[in-house]
Design a protein around this motif. Structure first.
Motif, short mmCIF file in Angstrom:
data_model
loop_
_atom_site.label_atom_id
_atom_site.label_comp_id
_atom_site.label_asym_id
_atom_site.label_seq_id
_atom_site.Cartn_x
_atom_site.Cartn_y
_atom_site.Cartn_z
N MET A 197 -19.55 66.73 108.29
CA MET A 197 -19.04 66.92 106.94
C MET A 197 -17.51 67.01 107.01
O MET A 197 -16.95 67.31 108.06
N THR A 198 -16.90 66.79 105.87
CA THR A 198 -15.47 67.05 105.75
C THR A 198 -15.30 68.30 104.91
O THR A 198 -16.20 68.69 104.16
N GLY A 199 -14.18 68.93 105.05
CA GLY A 199 -13.93 70.14 104.30
C GLY A 199 -12.45 70.41 104.20
O GLY A 199 -11.62 69.54 104.48
N GLU A 200 -12.14 71.62 103.80
CA GLU A 200 -10.75 72.04 103.61
C GLU A 200 -10.48 73.28 104.44
O GLU A 200 -11.34 74.14 104.60
N LEU A 201 -9.26 73.37 104.94
CA LEU A 201 -8.78 74.56 105.64
C LEU A 201 -7.39 74.86 105.11
O LEU A 201 -6.50 74.01 105.19
N HIS A 202 -7.23 76.04 104.56
CA HIS A 202 -5.94 76.50 104.05
C HIS A 202 -5.60 77.77 104.81
O HIS A 202 -6.45 78.64 104.96
#
Length: 138
Positions: free
Chosen positions: A15-20
């Protein structure tokens, strides 16, 4: 970020995702927010594979290590870790609850790193690879 792991049926999942991430409060701690799958992606916010959570970590000189707490409302999890460097990796370890967990931050550069989660069901005798991600700074 790119994430890979194992689905509930034992098959590989990507999967792709976000990291902040950034410094909080006033540069005394680091917070990250992880959203996998990313907003608008299939499975967003639905267990068991989704993890939308946040980690806060700070260095504690009294134990010469980083204290870290992972909060994940989607799956109802809270885990505390103590993190220390080992060779060229950083290893946060969580031993308060079963199963015991450790994460590995490897291949650390100024713009990226590799993250792996591993689980032990036998008091840290053996570890099973759980999931991993390759976040890259923008």
């Amino acid at each position: 970020m790119d994430w890979s792991g194992t689905g509930v049926d034992g098959t590989p999942v990507r999967m792709t995702g976000e990291l902040h991430f950034g410094w909080v409060p006033g540069g005394r701690a680091v917070q990250d927010v992880r959203i996998v799958p990313g907003r608008g992606e299939i499975g967003e916010g639905r267990p068991p594979l989704a993890f939308h959570g946040s980690t806060n970590r700070f260095y504690d000189p009294s134990i010469d290590a980083w204290r870290s707490t992972w909060i994940e409302p989607v799956n109802g999890r809270i885990r505390r870790f103590i993190g220390r460097p080992l060779d060229n990796e950083i290893i946060p370890l969580s031993t308060e609850d079963e199963p015991q967990l450790h994460w590995r931050f490897t291949a650390i550069t100024p713009r990226s790193f590799r993250w792996r989660a591993e689980t032990s069901h036998d008091a840290r005798v053996t570890w099973t690879f759980d999931k991993g991600a390759s976040p890259k700074a923008g």
